[in-house]
Design a protein around this motif. Sequence first.
Motif, PDB file in Angstrom:
ATOM      1  N   ILE A  37       0.822  -1.223   0.000  1.00  0.00           N
ATOM      2  CA  ILE A  37       0.000   0.000   0.000  1.00  0.00           C
ATOM      3  C   ILE A  37       0.856   1.273   0.000  1.00  0.00           C
ATOM      4  CG2 ILE A  37      -0.310   0.415   2.484  1.00  0.00           C
ATOM      5  CD1 ILE A  37      -3.184   0.846   1.939  1.00  0.00           C
ATOM      6  N   ALA A  38       2.156   1.115   0.223  1.00  0.00           N
ATOM      7  CA  ALA A  38       3.026   2.284   0.397  1.00  0.00           C
ATOM      8  C   ALA A  38       3.288   3.004  -0.925  1.00  0.00           C
ATOM      9  CB  ALA A  38       4.350   1.850   1.011  1.00  0.00           C
ATOM     10  N   ASP A  39       3.586   4.296  -0.822  1.00  0.00           N
ATOM     11  CA  ASP A  39       4.006   5.053  -2.006  1.00  0.00           C
ATOM     12  C   ASP A  39       5.437   4.709  -2.366  1.00  0.00           C
ATOM     13  OD1 ASP A  39       1.746   6.985  -2.435  1.00  0.00           O
ATOM     14  OD2 ASP A  39       2.186   7.346  -0.326  1.00  0.00           O
ATOM     15  N   PHE A  40       6.211   4.349  -1.328  1.00  0.00           N
ATOM     16  CA  PHE A  40       7.623   4.057  -1.563  1.00  0.00           C
ATOM     17  C   PHE A  40       8.103   3.044  -0.530  1.00  0.00           C
ATOM     18  CE2 PHE A  40      12.141   4.807  -0.866  1.00  0.00           C
ATOM     19  CZ  PHE A  40      12.619   4.656  -2.169  1.00  0.00           C
ATOM     20  N   VAL A  41       8.856   2.047  -1.001  1.00  0.00           N
ATOM     21  CA  VAL A  41       9.432   1.030  -0.109  1.00  0.00           C
ATOM     22  C   VAL A  41      10.945   1.094  -0.291  1.00  0.00           C
ATOM     23  CG1 VAL A  41       9.427  -1.416   0.542  1.00  0.00           C
ATOM     24  CG2 VAL A  41       7.408  -0.440  -0.566  1.00  0.00           C
ATOM     25  N   GLY A  42      11.699   1.111   0.808  1.00  0.00           N
ATOM     26  CA  GLY A  42      13.147   1.197   0.630  1.00  0.00           C
ATOM     27  C   GLY A  42      13.942   0.878   1.871  1.00  0.00           C
ATOM     28  N   ASP A  43      15.263   1.107   1.770  1.00  0.00           N
ATOM     29  CA  ASP A  43      16.138   0.928   2.940  1.00  0.00           C
ATOM     30  C   ASP A  43      16.218   2.250   3.705  1.00  0.00           C
ATOM     31  OD1 ASP A  43      17.949   2.516   1.510  1.00  0.00           O
ATOM     32  OD2 ASP A  43      19.450   0.944   1.252  1.00  0.00           O
TER      33      ASP A  43
END
Length: 305
Positions: A37-43
């Motif tokens: 659901i996120a706009d952005f996934v990252g470290d």
Amino acid sequence: MVSQRADKLEKEILKLRKERNAIILSHNYQRGEVQDIADFVGDSLELSQKAAKTDADVIVFCGVHFMAETAAILNPDKTVLLPDISAGCPMANMITADQLRQQKQKMPGATVVTYINSTAAVKAESDYCCTSANGVKIVGSIDNPEIIFVPDQYLGDFIARMTGKTLTLWPGYCPTHMRILPEDIINRRQEHPKARTVVHPECRPDVIALADEALSTSGMIRYAAREDVSELIVGTEVEILHRLNKENPGKQFYAASKKAVCPNMKKITLDKILEALGTMAPEVKVPEEIRVCAKRAVDRMLEMR
Ligand code: 13P
Ligand code: SF4
């Protein structure tokens, strides 16, 4: 039924996200449905870069407390929500600002490099912040033979070996990565002889020694996308497999240890995200005098490309 409920939750979250002009940021260890659901996934590095640039009014941080705090350090005029305020990082709590001040008194000429997995008060006592993605570069660029590195002794040890520098380490560690043992890597390699192995630098040195590469979580995502990689043993929090599988159909990924679960990362759920957007709480705020000092260390990291 379950998916119908998730579908309804997702629609309500997206509606409120728009109304609030919010951005939803998720770490690679979040539950699959939260990542989706996120706009952005990252470290951690990518998430702080994203938080530094966003023009949203509200940041919903799906991660742990220090990550939301970093977003708040960078954005004093925005509302930063952490859908479960008890989602902390045990490693970040392994050093206090007082303890770091005492260490600095013992080494008055030293440069302090602090892993982003730390409180804002500890960052405020630091010269540089770093993540697992840029720690080698940042430490490598420091022209001072005396460097204090806190709080992760294993990331610090890895950076020391990669840069050839002597670092004064703090005995902090990640309990989740500590669960990955050398025998896990040996066993997975025996089960999957054609697979490469990547591990996180928060792992013990004897685990890192058995891997092909030690990488940040998004470093692992990039490694997995390489054409010459078809099977990969992954030594980090197990939920990263969600994104690896989603982005690499046809490739095989194996968790080095199914015990590598971060319970704090699992505290964020779709229900709590919806509630946070509805009530605009729990909000993460950093006292201004700490924020300004902590921002210096974070900015120095973000400026280094
Ligand atoms: P990265 O995603 O920056 O590699 O960090 C891993 C981690 O343990 C975050 O808490
Ligand atoms: Fe902290 Fe480890 Fe969980 Fe990351 S995985 S949030 S370092 S306990």
